[in-house]
Design an enzyme around this catalytic site. Sequence first.
Site, mmCIF file in Angstrom:
data_model
loop_
_atom_site.group_PDB
_atom_site.id
_atom_site.type_symbol
_atom_site.label_atom_id
_atom_site.label_comp_id
_atom_site.label_asym_id
_atom_site.label_seq_id
_atom_site.Cartn_x
_atom_site.Cartn_y
_atom_site.Cartn_z
ATOM 1 N N ASP A 21 -2.860 -23.711 -43.182
ATOM 2 C CA ASP A 21 -3.105 -22.271 -43.297
ATOM 3 C C ASP A 21 -2.771 -21.783 -44.704
ATOM 4 O O ASP A 21 -1.888 -22.333 -45.366
ATOM 5 C CB ASP A 21 -2.244 -21.540 -42.244
ATOM 6 C CG ASP A 21 -2.704 -20.117 -42.023
ATOM 7 O OD1 ASP A 21 -3.808 -19.757 -42.484
ATOM 8 O OD2 ASP A 21 -1.954 -19.346 -41.389
ATOM 9 N N HIS A 38 -10.587 -22.974 -49.818
ATOM 10 C CA HIS A 38 -10.906 -24.094 -48.919
ATOM 11 C C HIS A 38 -11.178 -25.361 -49.728
ATOM 12 O O HIS A 38 -10.742 -26.449 -49.363
ATOM 13 C CB HIS A 38 -12.104 -23.753 -48.036
ATOM 14 C CG HIS A 38 -11.870 -22.586 -47.131
ATOM 15 N ND1 HIS A 38 -10.719 -22.438 -46.391
ATOM 16 C CD2 HIS A 38 -12.624 -21.489 -46.848
ATOM 17 C CE1 HIS A 38 -10.783 -21.318 -45.684
ATOM 18 N NE2 HIS A 38 -11.924 -20.721 -45.960
ATOM 19 N N THR A 67 -12.079 -22.838 -32.579
ATOM 20 C CA THR A 67 -13.171 -22.152 -31.856
ATOM 21 C C THR A 67 -13.245 -20.692 -32.342
ATOM 22 O O THR A 67 -14.327 -20.122 -32.427
ATOM 23 C CB THR A 67 -12.926 -22.179 -30.322
ATOM 24 O OG1 THR A 67 -11.551 -21.900 -30.067
ATOM 25 C CG2 THR A 67 -13.250 -23.524 -29.730
ATOM 26 N N LEU A 132 -3.379 -45.661 -40.242
ATOM 27 C CA LEU A 132 -3.310 -44.285 -39.733
ATOM 28 C C LEU A 132 -4.604 -43.891 -39.019
ATOM 29 O O LEU A 132 -5.692 -44.243 -39.483
ATOM 30 C CB LEU A 132 -3.092 -43.351 -40.938
ATOM 31 C CG LEU A 132 -3.147 -41.851 -40.683
ATOM 32 C CD1 LEU A 132 -1.878 -41.382 -39.987
ATOM 33 C CD2 LEU A 132 -3.317 -41.086 -41.999
ATOM 34 N N ARG A 189 3.163 -26.057 -39.796
ATOM 35 C CA ARG A 189 2.228 -24.991 -40.168
ATOM 36 C C ARG A 189 2.599 -24.471 -41.548
ATOM 37 O O ARG A 189 3.764 -24.155 -41.808
ATOM 38 C CB ARG A 189 2.245 -23.844 -39.163
ATOM 39 C CG ARG A 189 1.198 -22.771 -39.552
ATOM 40 C CD ARG A 189 1.000 -21.719 -38.498
ATOM 41 N NE ARG A 189 -0.134 -20.875 -38.859
ATOM 42 C CZ ARG A 189 -0.933 -20.281 -38.000
ATOM 43 N NH1 ARG A 189 -0.743 -20.414 -36.733
ATOM 44 N NH2 ARG A 189 -1.940 -19.525 -38.411
HETATM 45 C C1 FPP Z 1 -6.922 -21.746 -42.994
HETATM 46 O O1 FPP Z 1 -6.796 -20.947 -44.147
HETATM 47 C C2 FPP Z 1 -7.818 -22.864 -43.217
HETATM 48 C C3 FPP Z 1 -9.000 -23.067 -42.573
HETATM 49 C C4 FPP Z 1 -9.531 -22.143 -41.553
HETATM 50 C C5 FPP Z 1 -9.846 -24.218 -42.861
HETATM 51 C C6 FPP Z 1 -9.167 -25.486 -43.261
HETATM 52 C C7 FPP Z 1 -10.092 -26.247 -44.078
HETATM 53 C C8 FPP Z 1 -9.786 -27.027 -45.128
HETATM 54 C C9 FPP Z 1 -8.421 -27.323 -45.534
HETATM 55 C C10 FPP Z 1 -10.851 -27.644 -45.951
HETATM 56 C C11 FPP Z 1 -11.806 -28.522 -45.259
HETATM 57 C C12 FPP Z 1 -11.173 -29.546 -44.416
HETATM 58 C C13 FPP Z 1 -11.597 -30.810 -44.286
HETATM 59 C C14 FPP Z 1 -10.941 -31.662 -43.268
HETATM 60 C C15 FPP Z 1 -12.647 -31.382 -45.119
HETATM 61 P P1 FPP Z 1 -7.239 -19.422 -44.056
HETATM 62 O O2 FPP Z 1 -8.628 -19.321 -44.561
HETATM 63 O O3 FPP Z 1 -7.032 -18.899 -42.682
HETATM 64 O O4 FPP Z 1 -6.232 -18.776 -45.062
HETATM 65 P P2 FPP Z 1 -5.655 -17.270 -45.034
HETATM 66 O O5 FPP Z 1 -4.926 -17.118 -43.731
HETATM 67 O O6 FPP Z 1 -4.749 -17.225 -46.226
HETATM 68 O O7 FPP Z 1 -6.841 -16.361 -45.165
#
Ligand code: FPP
Length: 246
Positions: A21, A38, A67, A132, A189
């Site tokens: 997160d 991301h 989801t 792993l 987390r």
């Molecule tokens: C949460 O941060 C993260 C996600 C919803 C996506 C996680 C994706 C990645 C780490 C990249 C792609 C992953 C792979 C496995 C290739 P947020 O957007 O909710 O952050 P915020 O709460 O600060 O807005």
Amino acid sequence: MSLKSNIRKSDLPKHIAIIMDGNGRWAKQQGLRRVLGHQNGTKAVRETMEGAAELGVKHLTLYAFSTENWKRPKLEIDTLMKLLVSSLKKELSTLVKNNIRLSAIGNLQALPPKANKELHEVMDKTATHTGLTLTLALSYGAREEIVKAVKDISEKVKNNIISLENLDETIINEHLYTQNLPEVDLLIRTSGECRVSNFLLWQIAYAELYFTPVLWPEFNKEDLFKAIVNYQQRERRFGKTSEQLQ
Ligand code: FPP
């Protein structure tokens, strides 16, 4: 000195699950667009899987797309799916080099066909790896997983394949996406949020929870090692008393 030397190999968590997160907040802090958060998050994914493989951790499960994430703006969803495809292509060599097997849980049919196809290709190519197991939770929600399990079991009860008297925790486990995974020992987390957000609700029953303020794009091997050192300082009682554990 790296925290790695403080980790007891005899007492590693078998299964680490991570809620990645803070990508959006990290991007905002840097004056960048969310999608770049991301993109930088993928570097942290590589660091983390390499760190876990180095230590000899057997299972790492990452919450990559929930989801509920389908409710995000279309542009962000499209970018995340493209990032998934490009990361799978790019990271195949890292998976091979580190003997990592890729797996996935969630409603994978809901993914765009291209992402689903690439995912299955990489899973097939790494299927014989013995180090792993990296499991990506994609279009995953624990409640959806439980509803699906209840439906599948009910169908079997109706057709006399399972009897109600025999229904137990093992049978429920066998009907979850995670049927081949051990229980989660350590749930991490990032970004300072202290909630579980519909992730592996059944499987974290006895997990140790670790929350760190580090935003996901900045999470690195040392942060993973720090979480494991902290985990090893805890007494896991599984309902027993301290004295019983002696
Ligand atoms: C949460 O941060 C993260 C996600 C919803 C996506 C996680 C994706 C990645 C780490 C990249 C792609 C992953 C792979 C496995 C290739 P947020 O957007 O909710 O952050 P915020 O709460 O600060 O807005």
